[in-house]
Enzyme design. Structure first.
Site, PDB file in Angstrom:
ATOM      1  N   LYS A 219      -5.319  -5.795   7.996  1.00 53.93           N
ATOM      2  CA  LYS A 219      -5.262  -5.824   6.329  1.00 53.93           C
ATOM      3  C   LYS A 219      -6.598  -5.723   5.688  1.00 53.93           C
ATOM      4  O   LYS A 219      -7.235  -6.816   5.704  1.00 53.93           O
ATOM      5  CB  LYS A 219      -4.007  -6.883   5.549  1.00 53.93           C
ATOM      6  N   ARG A 224      -6.771   2.020  -0.986  1.00 56.03           N
ATOM      7  CA  ARG A 224      -5.820   2.658  -0.302  1.00 56.03           C
ATOM      8  C   ARG A 224      -6.060   4.271  -0.710  1.00 56.03           C
ATOM      9  O   ARG A 224      -6.246   4.529  -1.818  1.00 56.03           O
ATOM     10  CB  ARG A 224      -4.333   2.284  -0.755  1.00 56.03           C
ATOM     11  N   GLU A 268      -7.117   3.574   4.460  1.00 55.45           N
ATOM     12  CA  GLU A 268      -8.146   2.752   3.378  1.00 55.45           C
ATOM     13  C   GLU A 268      -9.383   3.296   3.494  1.00 55.45           C
ATOM     14  O   GLU A 268      -9.964   3.615   4.642  1.00 55.45           O
ATOM     15  CB  GLU A 268      -8.030   1.550   3.860  1.00 55.45           C
ATOM     16  N   PHE A 310      -4.188   4.544   9.100  1.00 57.67           N
ATOM     17  CA  PHE A 310      -3.019   3.764   9.884  1.00 57.67           C
ATOM     18  C   PHE A 310      -1.942   4.485  10.044  1.00 57.67           C
ATOM     19  O   PHE A 310      -0.738   3.932  10.333  1.00 57.67           O
ATOM     20  CB  PHE A 310      -3.039   2.322   9.217  1.00 57.67           C
ATOM     21  N   ARG A 389       9.521  -2.199  -0.962  1.00 55.82           N
ATOM     22  CA  ARG A 389       8.917  -3.596  -0.598  1.00 55.82           C
ATOM     23  C   ARG A 389      10.290  -4.009   0.431  1.00 55.82           C
ATOM     24  O   ARG A 389      11.117  -4.458  -0.367  1.00 55.82           O
ATOM     25  CB  ARG A 389       8.563  -4.155  -1.523  1.00 55.82           C
ATOM     26  N   LYS A 395       3.222  -8.001   4.881  1.00 52.73           N
ATOM     27  CA  LYS A 395       2.033  -8.418   4.888  1.00 52.73           C
ATOM     28  C   LYS A 395       1.595  -9.996   4.922  1.00 52.73           C
ATOM     29  O   LYS A 395       2.627 -10.779   4.136  1.00 52.73           O
ATOM     30  CB  LYS A 395       1.090  -7.864   3.659  1.00 52.73           C
TER      31      LYS A 395
END
Length: 531
Positions: A219, A224, A268, A310, A389, A395
Site C-alpha cells: 500500500k 492514486r 499510484e 496494480f 468498500r 487495507k
C-alpha cells in the site's frame, strides 16, 4: 413542471438518520428519489441525489465550517419555503465568485439561505457545507435505493456507476431516461471510472481470512492515478476524477512505453528518494498539485514521480472490469515491465491458515520496513467495482495510538447540532520547546470515532471544563481531559507551533485514569516523521 422543496430532502435525510433498518432506509431514500424524478427535470434529479449522498454538486464553493460561525440560527417556527433549485443556484453563484471580497460574498449567500431555513433545512445545509452530514446513507445503500426507485436490478445500477464514474449521471439516466438508458453506459477509454475502494482491517490475519484466496500488495502513500491511453493520446485522472495529465509527464511517458494500443490502468504515482524509499506524502501531493509550467519543470527535477500499476481495466478493446482480479493481474503482467507493477504475494487460506497468515505478515513487515504504508489484501475472484468498500479489497496499516489532551471543542452540525464535536488536540511540551514549559501544544483536530453516547458525555464533560471566552463556534477548555487517539502518522505543518500535524486522527476512548501531565509528548509524535 413542479420543483422540489428543500424541506422534502431535509426530511428524508432526517428520517434516514433516525431509521435503524437498512430496508427502511432504502425505502425512504427511494421515495425521495421518485418524488424528484416526478418533476421530469434531469438537473434537479442530479442535485437531489447529490444532496442525499451528503455532497454538494459544486466542487469548490469556498465555504466550510468557518462560514457557519456567524450564520443566523433557525427558528423552530420557520415555514418551509426554500426550493432545491434556489439552493443550487446560490451555491453555483458562490462557486463562480473570485477576487477581493469573494469570501464575504459567499458567506452572505449562505447566510441568506440559512436565514430562511427550517431547523431540518439548516441541518442539511450545514452538513453539506461542512461535509459532516452523516445521515447513514452510504453510497452502496443509496445505489440500492436508486435501483428500487427506478425499478431496475441493483447490479445493473452498480455496473453503470462503475463505468460512468458519476453516480449522479447514472441516477438521472435511471430515473428520467428510457428503459435502455443504463445499458448504454460502457467503459470508454478517456472517460474516467469511479475507483474501487478498500475497507480497513485491524491486522493482516483478519484481512487474509476475509478475502482469501488473495493477492497481498504494497500500500503506497502516493497519489492514486487512473491512466487512459488510446494510441499516442494519454490522459491521467485522480481518485476524484480530475484530469492531471499536464502535471504528471512521468506517468504519461510510462504509459506510452507500454506495448499496447489502448488501455485503462489503475495505479499510484509516488515521489521516491534516491534510495527508493518514499518521500513524505505531502511532497508527492505538492508535486502533483503544481500547475504553473515553470514551477512544474522545477518540480519534476526536484521530486520526480515513479509510476506503480496494480490493475488493468481495459486492454485493446476488451473491458476487463467484470473479470476476476487474478485474470486482470495476469493480463497486466503480460505487457507491463516488473518495475512498473506493484509487488504482490498470492496467499490462500486453503493452504493452511497459519502458513498463509505468516507469509502475508512477513510480506507486510517488509513493505513497512521499506517505508510504505502497509498492504492491501485483494480477493483474487473479485471483479472491479466502483466504491464497494468491503467487497474485495481490505487495507491494513499500522495504527499508532497516543494519549492527547483536549484543548477546545467546536459545536457540531447536522445530527451533531447542540453537541461539542470537533476536538482540538494537544501533546505535552515538558521543556517548553514550543510554548510554556509543561504546557500542551495543539497538533490537530478530529470529530471522528465519536458515538452518540460519547458525544453526549463529552459535551457535558467539556462544558464543565470551559475556560476563557467562548463564541458560537469554539469552546476553549481547561487542559485536563485526556483522550486516546488513533492516527496513521504525522506530517509536517506550518499551521501548528510544533511544526507537525496529525494524519487521520480518530477517537478511541477517553482516559479518565490519566492526568494531562501523563499525556504523550510532542517529541514522541515528532519521532513519527519519516526519516
Amino acid at each position: 413542471m413542479r420543483g422540489v422543496l428543500l424541506q422534502e430532502v431535509a426530511t428524508a435525510s432526517a428520517d434516514v438518520r433516525s431509521t435503524g433498518g437498512r430496508r427502511a432506509k432504502v425505502a425512504r431514500l427511494a421515495a425521495c428519489l421518485r418524488d424528484a424524478a416526478a418533476t421530469g427535470d434531469a438537473h434537479l434529479v442530479a442535485v437531489v441525489f447529490s444532496y442525499l449522498t451528503g455532497v454538494l454538486p459544486q466542487r469548490r464553493t469556498g465555504l466550510g465550517p468557518a462560514a457557519l460561525r456567524e450564520a443566523p440560527r433557525p427558528s423552530p417556527g420557520s415555514e418551509a419555503a426554500l426550493t432545491v433549485e434556489q439552493v443550487d443556484a446560490a451555491f453555483t453563484t458562490a462557486e463562480a465568485l473570485t477576487g477581493a471580497g469573494s469570501t464575504t460574498s459567499r458567506r452572505t449567500l449562505l447566510h441568506q439561505l440559512l436565514a430562511h431555513a427550517t431547523v431540518q433545512e439548516w441541518q442539511l445545509l450545514a452538513g453539506l457545507v461542512t461535509g459532516e452530514l452523516r445521515q447513514g446513507a452510504q453510497e452502496g445503500l443509496l445505489l440500492d435505493a436508486l435501483a428500487e426507485a427506478a425499478q431496475v436490478p441493483a447490479p445493473l445500477v452498480r455496473r453503470a456507476v462503475t463505468v460512468a464514474g458519476s453516480a449522479s449521471e447514472v441516477a438521472v439516466a435511471a430515473l428520467v431516461g428510457d428503459a435502455e438508458a443504463l445499458s448504454r453506459f460502457t467503459l470508454r477509454v478517456g472517460t474516467p471510472l469511479g475507483p474501487m475502494l478498500a475497507r480497513s482491517a485491524p491486522d493482516v490475519a483478519t484481512a487474509v481470512h476475509q478475502v482469501s484466496p488473495a493477492a497481498v500488495e504494497w500500500k503506497l502513500d502516493g497519489s492514486r492515478v487512473q491512466v487512459h491511453r488510446d494510441g499516442d493520446d494519454v490522459r491521467v485522472f485522480t481518485r476524484s476524477l480530475d484530469d492531471i495529465t499536464s502535471r504528471v509527464p512521468e506517468v504519461v511517458q510510462a504509459a506510452l512505453q507500454l506495448p499496447v494500443r489502448s488501455v485503462v490502468l489503475d495505479g499510484e504515482a509516488i515521489a521516491l528518494r534516491p534510495d527508493g524509499r518514499p518521500r513524505p506524502f505531502q511532497q508527492t501531493s505538492a508535486r502533483v498539485a503544481v500547475q504553473d509550467a515553470t514551477r512544474a519543470e522545477q518540480a519534476v527535477r526536484q521530486w520526480p514521480l515513479t509510476t506503480y500499476l496494480f490493475d488493468v481495466l481495459h486492454l485493446d478493446g476488451d473491458d476487463l472490469t467484470v473479470q476476476p482480479l487474478r485474470l486482470r493481474r495476469q493480463a497486466l503482467e503480460r505487457f507491463a515491465p516488473p518495475h512498473l507493477v506493484v509487488p504482490h504475494l498470492v496467499v490462500d487460506d486453503g493452504d493452511g491458515a497459519s502458513a498463509s497468515t505468516r507469509t502475508a505478515q512477513e510480506f507486510a513487515d517488509d513493505a513497512i520496513a521499506r517505508g510504505h504504508e502497509g498492504v492491501v489484501v485483494k480477493a483474487l475472484d473479485a471483479p472491479y467495482e466502483m466504491g464497494r468498500r468491503g467487497a474485495g479489497w481490505v487495507k491494513v496499516k499500522p495504527v499508532h495510538t497516543f494519549d492527547l489532551v483536549v484543548l477546545a471543542a467546536e459545536w457540531g452540525h447536522g445530527r451533531r447540532t447542540g453537541k461539542l464535536s470537533n476536538l482540538h488536540l494537544g501533546a505535552l511540551d515538558p521543556d517548553g520547546d514550543h510554548g510554556p514549559p509543561g504546557g500542551h501544544v495543539m497538533l490537530g483536530k478530529t470529530f471522528k470515532g465519536l458515538t452518540d453516547a460519547l458525544l453526549a458525555w463529552q459535551t457535558d464533560a467539556l462544558l464543565a471544563l470551559a475556560d476563557g471566552p467562548t463564541d458560537d463556534w469554539v469552546v476553549p477548555v481547561r487542559p485536563e481531559l485526556v483522550v486516546e487517539v488513533a492516527i496513521d502518522g504525522v506530517q509536517t505543518s506550518s499551521r501548528y507551533p510544533a511544526g507537525i500535524a496529525l494524519r487521520f486522527a480518530r477517537v478511541v476512548r477517553y482516559r479518565p485514569d490519566k492526568t494531562a501531565q501523563q499525556a504523550d509528548t510532542v517529541a514522541t509524535l515528532q519521532a513519527l516523521l519519516p526519516r
